[in-house]
Design a protein around this motif. Structure first.
Motif, PDB file in Angstrom:
ATOM      1  N   ARG A  23       0.788  -1.237   0.000  1.00 56.17           N
ATOM      2  CA  ARG A  23       0.000   0.000   0.000  1.00 56.17           C
ATOM      3  C   ARG A  23       0.815   1.280   0.000  1.00 56.17           C
ATOM      4  O   ARG A  23       0.349   2.307  -0.486  1.00 56.17           O
ATOM      5  CB  ARG A  23      -0.872   0.049   1.267  1.00 56.17           C
ATOM      6  N   LEU A  24       1.994   1.225   0.633  1.00 60.64           N
ATOM      7  CA  LEU A  24       2.738   2.471   0.830  1.00 60.64           C
ATOM      8  C   LEU A  24       3.425   2.921  -0.443  1.00 60.64           C
ATOM      9  O   LEU A  24       4.092   2.143  -1.101  1.00 60.64           O
ATOM     10  CB  LEU A  24       3.821   2.240   1.871  1.00 60.64           C
ATOM     11  N   LYS A  25       3.249   4.171  -0.748  1.00 63.30           N
ATOM     12  CA  LYS A  25       3.997   4.726  -1.878  1.00 63.30           C
ATOM     13  C   LYS A  25       4.784   5.912  -1.362  1.00 63.30           C
ATOM     14  O   LYS A  25       4.271   6.731  -0.624  1.00 63.30           O
ATOM     15  CB  LYS A  25       3.038   5.220  -2.952  1.00 63.30           C
ATOM     16  N   LEU A  26       6.044   6.005  -1.764  1.00 66.38           N
ATOM     17  CA  LEU A  26       6.858   7.154  -1.377  1.00 66.38           C
ATOM     18  C   LEU A  26       6.707   8.245  -2.426  1.00 66.38           C
ATOM     19  O   LEU A  26       6.010   8.074  -3.420  1.00 66.38           O
ATOM     20  CB  LEU A  26       8.323   6.736  -1.262  1.00 66.38           C
ATOM     21  N   ASP A  27       7.405   9.357  -2.209  1.00 66.89           N
ATOM     22  CA  ASP A  27       7.359  10.449  -3.194  1.00 66.89           C
ATOM     23  C   ASP A  27       7.666   9.916  -4.582  1.00 66.89           C
ATOM     24  O   ASP A  27       8.542   9.063  -4.738  1.00 66.89           O
ATOM     25  CB  ASP A  27       8.418  11.503  -2.851  1.00 66.89           C
ATOM     26  N   GLY A  28       6.952  10.411  -5.576  1.00 71.86           N
ATOM     27  CA  GLY A  28       7.212   9.983  -6.954  1.00 71.86           C
ATOM     28  C   GLY A  28       6.656   8.600  -7.238  1.00 71.86           C
ATOM     29  O   GLY A  28       7.013   7.977  -8.226  1.00 71.86           O
ATOM     30  N   GLY A  29       5.791   8.082  -6.329  1.00 72.30           N
ATOM     31  CA  GLY A  29       5.142   6.787  -6.577  1.00 72.30           C
ATOM     32  C   GLY A  29       6.048   5.588  -6.345  1.00 72.30           C
ATOM     33  O   GLY A  29       5.750   4.475  -6.751  1.00 72.30           O
ATOM     34  N   ARG A  30       7.206   5.843  -5.679  1.00 71.54           N
ATOM     35  CA  ARG A  30       8.120   4.719  -5.429  1.00 71.54           C
ATOM     36  C   ARG A  30       7.463   3.678  -4.526  1.00 71.54           C
ATOM     37  O   ARG A  30       6.833   4.013  -3.542  1.00 71.54           O
ATOM     38  CB  ARG A  30       9.395   5.232  -4.745  1.00 71.54           C
TER      39      ARG A  30
END
Ligand code: DC
Length: 218
Positions: A23-30
């Motif tokens: 579920r987790l996405k970092l900045d830029g959709g990483r």
């Protein structure tokens, strides 16, 4: 970014780690990849059983660990290219894996493999020594705990064991003793980790707590 999670069997760490990676996405959709280090020890145990190598045969086990190809992907574990995830949680593996994982050279092989998988990636990695030995400098480190009763109940409800709940509780207690008394990589609460007791929390409650902390730190 490395999110490292340790805790005893049944503390909920595998479910949570897999959810975070999903579920987790970092900045830029990483996106994160998920590494379950216990499953790597389990897959080596399976390989030993298939080759008729006793987990007490230390050198034999090291030879097996060196000769297999292990990969993780999408929550699955591949042994020599074949997905063996469904074979890793029976009673036969459960009763042998703790012994196998106390073999120090095998631990070094598994740890090197995990570090290699994590190079230049965002990973959620879980086990017993991820916050202490393998990624002591991870950006985020958690220790998930739960009472013996809560852990036995969860394992029983998974339906992968043929044991009754009391027998499961005893086997968990035995495994805890082994996991906390290994020559290397013993399970312990490291300085600076975020400690969470999940005994009375739902999966979503635990997930929300971890997600909030990861977002704050990340
Ligand atoms: O997390 P699990 O129950 O699937 O782990 C299986 C066994 O491997 C368990 O006895 C603890 C051991 N283990 C370990 O020693 N170090 C790790 N990093 C992960 C698991």
């Amino acid at each position: 970014m490395v999110v490292a999670i340790d805790g005893p069997a049944g503390s909920g760490k595998s479910t949570i780690a897999e959810l975070l990676a999903e579920r987790l996405k970092l900045d830029g959709g990483r996106r994160f990849i998920y590494i379950n280090s216990g499953n790597l020890y389990r897959a080596i145990t399976l390989a030993c059983q298939r080759r008729g190598v006793d987990v007490l045969d230390k050198d034999g086990v090291v030879r097996v660990a060196r000769s297999v190809r292990l990969e993780c992907g999408g929550g699955a574990v591949f042994l020599d290219g074949v997905d063996v995830s469904a074979l890793l949680h029976g009673d036969g593996i459960d009763s042998a894996v703790s012994q196998l994982s106390s073999n120090v050279p095998v631990r070094h092989i598994v740890n090197a493999l995990i570090k290699e998988m994590a190079v230049q990636r965002d990973v959620v990695v879980e086990g017993r020594d991820m916050t202490t030995v393998v990624f002591p400098d991870a950006e985020v480190r958690f220790y998930l705990d739960a009472s013996e009763d809560a852990r036995a109940r969860r394992r029983f409800e998974q339906g992968t064991s043929s044991l009754g709940i009391e027998e499961i509780r005893l086997s968990i207690a035995e495994r805890d003793i082994m996991d906390k008394n290994k020559p290397e990589g013993s399970l312990r609460v490291a300085d600076g980790v975020t400690y969470i007791d999940t005994s009375y929390l739902t999966i979503n409650e635990v997930y929300d707590k971890l997600e909030e902390i990861i977002r704050l730190k990340g």
